[in-house]
Design an enzyme around this catalytic site. Structure first.
Site, short mmCIF file in Angstrom:
data_model
loop_
_atom_site.label_atom_id
_atom_site.label_comp_id
_atom_site.label_asym_id
_atom_site.label_seq_id
_atom_site.Cartn_x
_atom_site.Cartn_y
_atom_site.Cartn_z
N LYS A 63 0.81 -1.19 0.05
CA LYS A 63 0.03 -0.02 0.00
C LYS A 63 0.95 1.27 -0.01
O LYS A 63 1.16 1.67 0.96
CB LYS A 63 -0.96 -0.04 1.34
CG LYS A 63 -2.01 0.65 1.15
CD LYS A 63 -3.13 0.34 2.32
CE LYS A 63 -4.31 1.36 2.26
NZ LYS A 63 -5.19 1.65 1.08
N1 PMP Z 1 -7.75 -2.49 -3.22
C1 PMP Z 1 -7.15 -1.15 -3.12
C2 PMP Z 1 -6.54 -0.35 -4.26
C3 PMP Z 1 -6.96 -0.52 -1.97
O1 PMP Z 1 -6.78 0.69 -1.83
C4 PMP Z 1 -8.02 -1.04 -0.83
C5 PMP Z 1 -8.14 -0.44 0.56
N2 PMP Z 1 -7.20 -0.62 1.32
C6 PMP Z 1 -8.34 -2.49 -1.00
C7 PMP Z 1 -8.28 -2.97 -2.22
C8 PMP Z 1 -9.15 -3.04 0.01
O2 PMP Z 1 -8.29 -3.31 1.08
P1 PMP Z 1 -8.53 -3.75 2.63
O3 PMP Z 1 -9.92 -4.47 2.54
O4 PMP Z 1 -7.36 -4.13 3.35
O5 PMP Z 1 -9.12 -2.20 3.15
#
Ligand code: PMP
Length: 295
Positions: free
Chosen positions: A153
């Site tokens: 991320k």
């Molecule tokens: N894809 C992207 C590109 C994101 O930014 C997120 C948010 N973090 C997610 C998927 C979903 O991830 P999570 O369930 O861990 O929040």
């Protein structure tokens, strides 16, 4: 909206007022996007304020930092403990938590050893609202996994998400859905994507997506409910055959999709197994199976 004159943030070992915090204009993150972050939620549960899957989020933050060659000398446990303190100091219960690891002064493209950690929190409703979404199949693709670490991320990756979101909204849609560089459906700008067909859930496999913690939770909930989930490369053409679809992510939680471009899903959301998953997710986060409890 995110802070006021009383808001406390954690910055490099200290709890200080958000209004007293400052950053360096020569930050490598500010110029080139080389920082990492997380998006986490806490919930006011029957047992008190609990951070949902804190360990998974902080493990991912450490993974993201490692992939970007950023040295972070805090453990997942320490970060979790600090986060509970941030919540307490701001009297927050149902909150969105934003840890950000950003770099200091360095205008070159070389590794930077000045590492800053900030943890902020604020009250935030469902990121995409509660109504069914009208989605645009975006002309933008997700970043090529050979050009960056898509499972990390990273701050800079989100310019792609901003472009896709802006384009979808400017054309009257609520949200975008992006394909990967091979043309398979990947994910939303900040959420993972599932479709439902004949009571089976399908979702794109890892490789071109951020493998979300909510996506993993959907796998777990589906198993508990006896619902089959298949990781499968989906083409645009497949969308015509599906009954319904949803996005999932920490900020968005689980949100149903009404249409993608001109295609309107026929199955009523309330009649879908996806809506059962949505209800169970709500229950899971507000009751919870939390691993570490510091408060
Ligand atoms: N894809 C992207 C590109 C994101 O930014 C997120 C948010 N973090 C997610 C998927 C979903 O991830 P999570 O369930 O861990 O929040």
């Amino acid at each position: 909206m995110y802070y006021n004159k009383n808001t406390i943030v954690y910055l490099n070992g200290k709890f200080i007022k958000a209004t007293d915090a400052s950053t360096n204009l020569y930050s490598q993150t500010l110029h080139y996007g080389s920082g990492v972050f997380e998006g986490i939620r806490s919930y006011n549960t029957e047992d008190g304020v609990r951070i949902f899957k804190a360990k998974e989020h902080y493990d991912r933050l450490l993974y993201s930092a490692k992939k970007m060659h950023i040295k972070l000398d805090l453990s997942s446990k320490e970060l979790e403990k600090i986060t509970y303190q941030v919540l307490q100091k701001n009297n927050l219960k149902d909150a969105y938590i934003r840890p950000l690891v950003y770099l200091g002064e360095n205008m070159s493209l070389n590794e930077c050893n000045r590492v800053n950690v900030v943890i902020m929190a604020w009250e935030w409703g469902n990121y995409l609202g509660n109504k069914l979404l009208r989605v645009q199949l975006s002309g933008y693709q997700r970043p090529n996994p050979l050009s960056c670490h898509v499972e990390a991320k990273v701050v800079g990756h989100y310019t792609n998400s901003i472009l896709a979101t802006k384009d979808a909204k400017s054309k009257g849609y609520d949200e975008a859905l992006l394909c990967d560089s091979e043309g398979f459906i990947a994910e939303g700008p900040g959420a993972n994507f599932f479709v439902e067909k004949e009571e089976v859930l399908f979702t794109p496999p890892r490789g071109n997506i951020l493998p979300g913690i909510t996506r993993q939770t959907v796998f777990e909930l589906a198993e508990e409910l006896g619902i089959k989930v298949v990781e499968k490369k989906l083409k645009k053409e497949h969308l015509r055959q599906v009954d319904t679809a949803f996005f999932c992510g920490t900020a968005a939680e689980i949100v149903g999709i009404k249409s993608i471009d001109h295609l309107i899903f026929k199955l009523k959301w309330e009649d879908s197994i996806s809506s059962m998953i949505q209800k169970k997710y709500k229950m899971r986060v507000s009751k919870n199976e939390f691993q570490n409890v510091f408060v």
